[in-house]
Design a protein around this motif. Structure first.
Motif, PDB file in Angstrom:
ATOM      1  N   LEU A 200      10.174  -9.919  36.624  1.00 30.31           N
ATOM      2  CA  LEU A 200       9.893  -8.539  37.011  1.00 30.31           C
ATOM      3  C   LEU A 200       9.171  -7.893  35.836  1.00 30.31           C
ATOM      4  N   LYS A 201       8.041  -7.250  36.095  1.00 37.72           N
ATOM      5  CA  LYS A 201       7.250  -6.663  35.022  1.00 37.72           C
ATOM      6  C   LYS A 201       7.469  -5.156  34.985  1.00 37.72           C
ATOM      7  N   ILE A 202       7.748  -4.657  33.776  1.00 35.51           N
ATOM      8  CA  ILE A 202       7.902  -3.221  33.558  1.00 35.51           C
ATOM      9  C   ILE A 202       6.546  -2.665  33.152  1.00 35.51           C
ATOM     10  N   ASP A 203       6.087  -1.677  33.873  1.00 38.64           N
ATOM     11  CA  ASP A 203       4.758  -1.098  33.687  1.00 38.64           C
ATOM     12  C   ASP A 203       4.644  -0.371  32.347  1.00 38.64           C
ATOM     13  N   ARG A 204       3.434  -0.340  31.837  1.00 39.49           N
ATOM     14  CA  ARG A 204       3.168   0.345  30.576  1.00 39.49           C
ATOM     15  C   ARG A 204       3.479   1.834  30.632  1.00 39.49           C
ATOM     16  N   ALA A 205       3.481   2.429  31.814  1.00 42.34           N
ATOM     17  CA  ALA A 205       3.838   3.845  31.940  1.00 42.34           C
ATOM     18  C   ALA A 205       5.253   4.091  31.414  1.00 42.34           C
ATOM     19  N   LEU A 206       6.112   3.085  31.500  1.00 39.34           N
ATOM     20  CA  LEU A 206       7.466   3.192  30.954  1.00 39.34           C
ATOM     21  C   LEU A 206       7.501   2.733  29.495  1.00 39.34           C
ATOM     22  N   THR A 207       6.872   1.611  29.195  1.00 35.24           N
ATOM     23  CA  THR A 207       6.975   1.070  27.840  1.00 35.24           C
ATOM     24  C   THR A 207       6.326   1.985  26.803  1.00 35.24           C
ATOM     25  N   GLU A 208       5.277   2.714  27.189  1.00 31.18           N
ATOM     26  CA  GLU A 208       4.618   3.582  26.207  1.00 31.18           C
ATOM     27  C   GLU A 208       5.461   4.798  25.857  1.00 31.18           C
ATOM     28  N   ARG A 209       6.474   5.115  26.669  1.00 35.09           N
ATOM     29  CA  ARG A 209       7.318   6.287  26.421  1.00 35.09           C
ATOM     30  C   ARG A 209       8.735   5.924  25.979  1.00 35.09           C
ATOM     31  N   VAL A 210       9.035   4.640  25.857  1.00 38.71           N
ATOM     32  CA  VAL A 210      10.403   4.200  25.580  1.00 38.71           C
ATOM     33  C   VAL A 210      10.927   4.705  24.235  1.00 38.71           C
ATOM     34  N   LEU A 211      10.065   4.910  23.271  1.00 37.96           N
ATOM     35  CA  LEU A 211      10.506   5.369  21.955  1.00 37.96           C
ATOM     36  C   LEU A 211      10.860   6.851  21.914  1.00 37.96           C
TER      37      LEU A 211
ATOM     38  N   LYS B 282      20.919 -10.981  38.291  1.00 41.38           N
ATOM     39  CA  LYS B 282      20.309 -11.733  39.395  1.00 41.38           C
ATOM     40  C   LYS B 282      19.449 -12.898  38.891  1.00 41.38           C
ATOM     41  N   ARG B 283      19.531 -13.177  37.587  1.00 43.73           N
ATOM     42  CA  ARG B 283      18.780 -14.263  36.942  1.00 43.73           C
ATOM     43  C   ARG B 283      17.268 -14.073  37.021  1.00 43.73           C
ATOM     44  N   VAL B 284      16.847 -12.836  36.899  1.00 44.01           N
ATOM     45  CA  VAL B 284      15.426 -12.492  36.877  1.00 44.01           C
ATOM     46  C   VAL B 284      15.065 -12.101  35.448  1.00 44.01           C
ATOM     47  N   LYS B 285      13.987 -12.661  34.922  1.00 46.74           N
ATOM     48  CA  LYS B 285      13.509 -12.348  33.577  1.00 46.74           C
ATOM     49  C   LYS B 285      12.616 -11.110  33.616  1.00 46.74           C
ATOM     50  N   ILE B 286      12.632 -10.348  32.517  1.00 44.61           N
ATOM     51  CA  ILE B 286      11.879  -9.096  32.429  1.00 44.61           C
ATOM     52  C   ILE B 286      10.701  -9.256  31.470  1.00 44.61           C
ATOM     53  N   ILE B 287       9.531  -8.791  31.926  1.00 43.88           N
ATOM     54  CA  ILE B 287       8.321  -8.735  31.110  1.00 43.88           C
ATOM     55  C   ILE B 287       7.962  -7.261  30.933  1.00 43.88           C
ATOM     56  N   ALA B 288       7.769  -6.835  29.685  1.00 38.79           N
ATOM     57  CA  ALA B 288       7.307  -5.470  29.413  1.00 38.79           C
ATOM     58  C   ALA B 288       5.841  -5.541  29.013  1.00 38.79           C
ATOM     59  N   GLU B 289       5.015  -4.776  29.699  1.00 36.00           N
ATOM     60  CA  GLU B 289       3.594  -4.755  29.361  1.00 36.00           C
ATOM     61  C   GLU B 289       3.266  -3.485  28.577  1.00 36.00           C
TER      62      GLU B 289
ATOM     63  N   MET C 291      13.354  -5.083  22.911  1.00 39.00           N
ATOM     64  CA  MET C 291      14.260  -6.212  22.722  1.00 39.00           C
ATOM     65  C   MET C 291      15.712  -5.742  22.742  1.00 39.00           C
ATOM     66  N   SER C 292      15.979  -4.584  22.135  1.00 39.49           N
ATOM     67  CA  SER C 292      17.349  -4.058  22.126  1.00 39.49           C
ATOM     68  C   SER C 292      17.813  -3.671  23.526  1.00 39.49           C
ATOM     69  N   LEU C 293      16.866  -3.420  24.418  1.00 37.79           N
ATOM     70  CA  LEU C 293      17.192  -3.058  25.801  1.00 37.79           C
ATOM     71  C   LEU C 293      17.275  -4.275  26.720  1.00 37.79           C
ATOM     72  N   GLY C 294      17.038  -5.466  26.168  1.00 38.85           N
ATOM     73  CA  GLY C 294      17.213  -6.686  26.944  1.00 38.85           C
ATOM     74  C   GLY C 294      15.966  -7.291  27.537  1.00 38.85           C
ATOM     75  N   VAL C 295      14.791  -6.789  27.168  1.00 37.56           N
ATOM     76  CA  VAL C 295      13.535  -7.341  27.687  1.00 37.56           C
ATOM     77  C   VAL C 295      13.363  -8.775  27.178  1.00 37.56           C
ATOM     78  N   ASP C 296      12.914  -9.661  28.058  1.00 39.66           N
ATOM     79  CA  ASP C 296      12.763 -11.080  27.727  1.00 39.66           C
ATOM     80  C   ASP C 296      11.390 -11.447  27.189  1.00 39.66           C
ATOM     81  N   TYR C 297      10.342 -10.833  27.742  1.00 38.37           N
ATOM     82  CA  TYR C 297       8.969 -11.179  27.370  1.00 38.37           C
ATOM     83  C   TYR C 297       8.173  -9.900  27.155  1.00 38.37           C
ATOM     84  N   LEU C 298       7.126 -10.018  26.318  1.00 42.43           N
ATOM     85  CA  LEU C 298       6.297  -8.867  25.957  1.00 42.43           C
ATOM     86  C   LEU C 298       4.826  -9.206  26.131  1.00 42.43           C
ATOM     87  N   GLN C 299       4.054  -8.190  26.531  1.00 43.90           N
ATOM     88  CA  GLN C 299       2.603  -8.298  26.606  1.00 43.90           C
ATOM     89  C   GLN C 299       2.029  -7.014  26.034  1.00 43.90           C
ATOM     90  N   GLY C 300       0.881  -7.113  25.385  1.00 44.61           N
ATOM     91  CA  GLY C 300       0.231  -5.900  24.913  1.00 44.61           C
ATOM     92  C   GLY C 300      -0.691  -6.155  23.740  1.00 44.61           C
TER      93      GLY C 300
END
Length: 80
Positions: free
Chosen positions: A8-19, A38-45, A57-66
């Protein structure tokens, strides 16, 4: 017939505001907790800063793109 997702990919609209937005951080934590159950891996873009990596990473994201990690590509990079 059951169809299941593996990522499941988390959109940049969320990742850019996470801080700066605790509500966004809480939402990402809820997404990762549910997905991992549910054994689904998370990708943050949209990762463009080192601080985002640490927070995601502290929130449990498995993979990163950017751009912080490299130019756009079909590859994903695992959050260690």
């Amino acid at each position: 017939r059951s169809i299941w997702i593996h990522y499941l990919k988390i959109d940049r609209a969320l990742t850019e505001r996470v801080l700066f937005d605790n509500n966004i951080a809480d939402m990402i934590r809820a997404i990762t907790d549910f997905s991992h159950a549910k054994r689904v891996k998370i990708i943050a873009e949209g990762v463009e800063e080192k601080d985002q990596i640490e927070k995601l990473m502290s929130l449990g994201v498995d993979y990163l793109q950017g751009y912080y990690l490299g130019m756009p590509s079909k590859d994903i990079i695992q959050a260690l």
